[in-house]
Design a protein around this motif. Structure first.
Motif, PDB file in Angstrom:
ATOM      1  N   PRO A   3       0.822  -1.210   0.000  1.00  0.00           N
ATOM      2  CA  PRO A   3       0.000   0.000   0.000  1.00  0.00           C
ATOM      3  C   PRO A   3       0.860   1.265   0.000  1.00  0.00           C
ATOM      4  CG  PRO A   3      -0.750  -1.560   1.657  1.00  0.00           C
ATOM      5  CD  PRO A   3       0.567  -2.060   1.160  1.00  0.00           C
ATOM      6  N   GLY A   4       0.412   2.275  -0.737  1.00  0.00           N
ATOM      7  CA  GLY A   4       1.110   3.556  -0.771  1.00  0.00           C
ATOM      8  C   GLY A   4       0.746   4.407   0.423  1.00  0.00           C
ATOM      9  N   PRO A   5       1.343   5.604   0.536  1.00  0.00           N
ATOM     10  CA  PRO A   5       1.081   6.474   1.683  1.00  0.00           C
ATOM     11  C   PRO A   5      -0.405   6.810   1.860  1.00  0.00           C
ATOM     12  CG  PRO A   5       2.979   7.256   0.458  1.00  0.00           C
ATOM     13  CD  PRO A   5       2.370   6.155  -0.358  1.00  0.00           C
ATOM     14  N   ARG A   6      -1.110   7.065   0.761  1.00  0.00           N
ATOM     15  CA  ARG A   6      -2.528   7.421   0.870  1.00  0.00           C
ATOM     16  C   ARG A   6      -3.328   6.280   1.493  1.00  0.00           C
ATOM     17  NH1 ARG A   6      -7.613   7.639  -1.406  1.00  0.00           N
ATOM     18  NH2 ARG A   6      -8.545   9.733  -1.397  1.00  0.00           N
ATOM     19  N   GLU A   7      -3.115   5.076   0.991  1.00  0.00           N
ATOM     20  CA  GLU A   7      -3.847   3.914   1.511  1.00  0.00           C
ATOM     21  C   GLU A   7      -3.482   3.650   2.969  1.00  0.00           C
ATOM     22  OE1 GLU A   7      -2.225   3.962  -1.425  1.00  0.00           O
ATOM     23  OE2 GLU A   7      -4.055   4.124  -2.650  1.00  0.00           O
ATOM     24  N   ARG A   8      -2.198   3.805   3.294  1.00  0.00           N
ATOM     25  CA  ARG A   8      -1.775   3.573   4.685  1.00  0.00           C
ATOM     26  C   ARG A   8      -2.394   4.613   5.621  1.00  0.00           C
ATOM     27  NH1 ARG A   8       3.410   3.160   2.454  1.00  0.00           N
ATOM     28  NH2 ARG A   8       4.190   4.882   3.755  1.00  0.00           N
ATOM     29  N   LEU A   9      -2.474   5.841   5.169  1.00  0.00           N
ATOM     30  CA  LEU A   9      -3.080   6.885   5.990  1.00  0.00           C
ATOM     31  C   LEU A   9      -4.569   6.608   6.212  1.00  0.00           C
ATOM     32  CD1 LEU A   9      -1.325  10.031   4.510  1.00  0.00           C
ATOM     33  CD2 LEU A   9      -1.292   9.362   6.928  1.00  0.00           C
ATOM     34  N   ASP A  11      -6.096   3.650   6.085  1.00  0.00           N
ATOM     35  CA  ASP A  11      -6.230   2.486   6.971  1.00  0.00           C
ATOM     36  C   ASP A  11      -5.937   2.871   8.421  1.00  0.00           C
ATOM     37  OD1 ASP A  11      -6.968   0.771   4.933  1.00  0.00           O
ATOM     38  OD2 ASP A  11      -4.939   0.007   4.607  1.00  0.00           O
ATOM     39  N   ALA A  12      -4.910   3.690   8.619  1.00  0.00           N
ATOM     40  CA  ALA A  12      -4.569   4.134   9.969  1.00  0.00           C
ATOM     41  C   ALA A  12      -5.690   4.981  10.557  1.00  0.00           C
ATOM     42  CB  ALA A  12      -3.269   4.936   9.943  1.00  0.00           C
ATOM     43  N   ALA A  13      -6.270   5.846   9.737  1.00  0.00           N
ATOM     44  CA  ALA A  13      -7.349   6.703  10.214  1.00  0.00           C
ATOM     45  C   ALA A  13      -8.568   5.884  10.624  1.00  0.00           C
ATOM     46  CB  ALA A  13      -7.730   7.716   9.136  1.00  0.00           C
ATOM     47  N   ILE A  14      -8.904   4.886   9.821  1.00  0.00           N
ATOM     48  CA  ILE A  14     -10.049   4.033  10.160  1.00  0.00           C
ATOM     49  C   ILE A  14      -9.823   3.358  11.512  1.00  0.00           C
ATOM     50  CG2 ILE A  14     -11.323   1.940   9.533  1.00  0.00           C
ATOM     51  CD1 ILE A  14     -10.825   2.716   6.578  1.00  0.00           C
ATOM     52  N   SER A  35       3.155   5.033   9.309  1.00  0.00           N
ATOM     53  CA  SER A  35       4.569   5.077   8.903  1.00  0.00           C
ATOM     54  C   SER A  35       4.758   5.942   7.649  1.00  0.00           C
ATOM     55  CB  SER A  35       5.110   3.659   8.643  1.00  0.00           C
ATOM     56  OG  SER A  35       5.024   2.870   9.804  1.00  0.00           O
ATOM     57  N   THR A  36       4.179   7.127   7.698  1.00  0.00           N
ATOM     58  CA  THR A  36       4.326   8.066   6.582  1.00  0.00           C
ATOM     59  C   THR A  36       4.904   9.380   7.085  1.00  0.00           C
ATOM     60  OG1 THR A  36       2.061   8.871   6.882  1.00  0.00           O
ATOM     61  CG2 THR A  36       2.384   7.104   5.292  1.00  0.00           C
ATOM     62  N   ALA A  37       5.455  10.138   6.145  1.00  0.00           N
ATOM     63  CA  ALA A  37       6.012  11.455   6.470  1.00  0.00           C
ATOM     64  C   ALA A  37       4.889  12.475   6.579  1.00  0.00           C
ATOM     65  CB  ALA A  37       7.002  11.884   5.391  1.00  0.00           C
ATOM     66  N   ARG A  38       5.120  13.523   7.365  1.00  0.00           N
ATOM     67  CA  ARG A  38       4.097  14.543   7.574  1.00  0.00           C
ATOM     68  C   ARG A  38       3.617  15.147   6.258  1.00  0.00           C
ATOM     69  NH1 ARG A  38       2.068  17.623  11.770  1.00  0.00           N
ATOM     70  NH2 ARG A  38       3.317  16.394  13.209  1.00  0.00           N
ATOM     71  N   GLN A  39       4.543  15.343   5.326  1.00  0.00           N
ATOM     72  CA  GLN A  39       4.151  15.965   4.068  1.00  0.00           C
ATOM     73  C   GLN A  39       3.169  15.097   3.279  1.00  0.00           C
ATOM     74  OE1 GLN A  39       8.034  16.286   2.238  1.00  0.00           O
ATOM     75  NE2 GLN A  39       7.737  14.418   1.032  1.00  0.00           N
ATOM     76  N   SER A  40       3.139  13.801   3.562  1.00  0.00           N
ATOM     77  CA  SER A  40       2.235  12.909   2.841  1.00  0.00           C
ATOM     78  C   SER A  40       0.775  13.259   3.089  1.00  0.00           C
ATOM     79  CB  SER A  40       2.485  11.454   3.236  1.00  0.00           C
ATOM     80  OG  SER A  40       3.753  11.025   2.804  1.00  0.00           O
ATOM     81  N   THR A  57     -13.716   7.671   6.374  1.00  0.00           N
ATOM     82  CA  THR A  57     -15.101   7.313   6.688  1.00  0.00           C
ATOM     83  C   THR A  57     -15.795   6.755   5.458  1.00  0.00           C
ATOM     84  OG1 THR A  57     -15.205   9.034   8.389  1.00  0.00           O
ATOM     85  CG2 THR A  57     -17.304   8.206   7.555  1.00  0.00           C
ATOM     86  N   GLN A  58     -15.556   7.382   4.318  1.00  0.00           N
ATOM     87  CA  GLN A  58     -16.153   6.885   3.073  1.00  0.00           C
ATOM     88  C   GLN A  58     -15.633   5.491   2.740  1.00  0.00           C
ATOM     89  OE1 GLN A  58     -15.722   9.431  -0.355  1.00  0.00           O
ATOM     90  NE2 GLN A  58     -16.263   7.801  -1.779  1.00  0.00           N
ATOM     91  N   VAL A  59     -14.325   5.293   2.852  1.00  0.00           N
ATOM     92  CA  VAL A  59     -13.740   3.984   2.544  1.00  0.00           C
ATOM     93  C   VAL A  59     -14.272   2.914   3.505  1.00  0.00           C
ATOM     94  CG1 VAL A  59     -11.590   2.649   2.534  1.00  0.00           C
ATOM     95  CG2 VAL A  59     -11.667   4.910   1.452  1.00  0.00           C
ATOM     96  N   ALA A  60     -14.323   3.237   4.788  1.00  0.00           N
ATOM     97  CA  ALA A  60     -14.832   2.272   5.772  1.00  0.00           C
ATOM     98  C   ALA A  60     -16.277   1.909   5.469  1.00  0.00           C
ATOM     99  CB  ALA A  60     -14.716   2.841   7.179  1.00  0.00           C
TER     100      ALA A  60
END
Length: 199
Positions: A3-9, A11-14, A35-40, A57-60
């Motif tokens: 998974p890329g940074p967007r997907e990881r973010l 998943d982490a948010a969910i 495990s992503t950088a702040r700029q991501s 929320t939409q993805v979940a």
């Protein structure tokens, strides 16, 4: 593919919203968990945390919707309800009752309109799917819509009750009572459709 940074973010948010709610989820928590950088965050979500939480929320909601639809396709409305409650029983048991519904959390303490809108859209999509399944089983549209809304409400309430009591018994009670209700409704449809019903 990893998974890329967007997907990881997302998943982490969910997961964090399930654990802590929207208000209890901070930027640093999201970065650490994903495990992503702040700029991501600002690269993929220019609106920051609120935009990320709305997307999560939409993805979940879409993931749960896909599970409802798949279970309904396998075995109709009773299977859809049973599978949803079984999934929650597994989730709560495996995570010591620490994980709640991310859509409910977004509804309760969503800080912006996009978050609340995403939560509402999830509930509406689940209700619409249950409605369609019930209609396909022969229940009239108005009755199917009302029953579908009750199913969603009952499951969400059972999850909250299970977390409060740290017990899966509310989920079992919900499954039993919803199944009785569904059987009664579906039996009524079958009787109305039987050849002797018009005699």
């Amino acid at each position: 593919m990893k998974p890329g940074p967007r997907e990881r973010l997302i998943d982490a948010a969910i997961r964090l919203v399930q654990e802590r709610g929207v208000q209890g989820t901070g930027i640093s928590d999201l970065l650490d968990r994903s495990s992503t950088a702040r700029q991501s965050i600002y690269q993929h979500f220019p609106g920051g945390k609120d935009e990320l939480i709305a997307a999560a929320t939409q993805v979940a909601g879409d993931r749960i919707l896909a599970e409802i639809a798949a279970a309904a396709e396998r075995g109709g409305p009773r299977e859809a309800v049973s599978a949803a409650l079984s999934r929650w029983e597994k989730t709560l048991s495996e995570h010591d009752f620490r994980l709640g519904c991310p859509i409910a959390a977004a509804t309760v303490d969503g800080t912006t309109e996009p978050i609340r809108t995403a939560a509402l859209a999830a509930f509406e999509s689940w209700t619409a799917t249950y409605t369609a399944v019930l209609e396909h089983s022969g229940i009239a549209t108005a009755a199917a819509r009302s029953l579908a809304g009750f199913v969603v409400t009952a499951i969400e309430g059972a999850v909250l009750h299970a977390r409060a009591t740290r017990s899966v018994h509310p989920l079992h009670d919900c499954r039993d009572q919803l199944d009785l209700l569904l059987v009664a409704q579906l039996t009524g449809v079958a009787q109305e459709d039987s050849p002797s019903a018009g005699q």
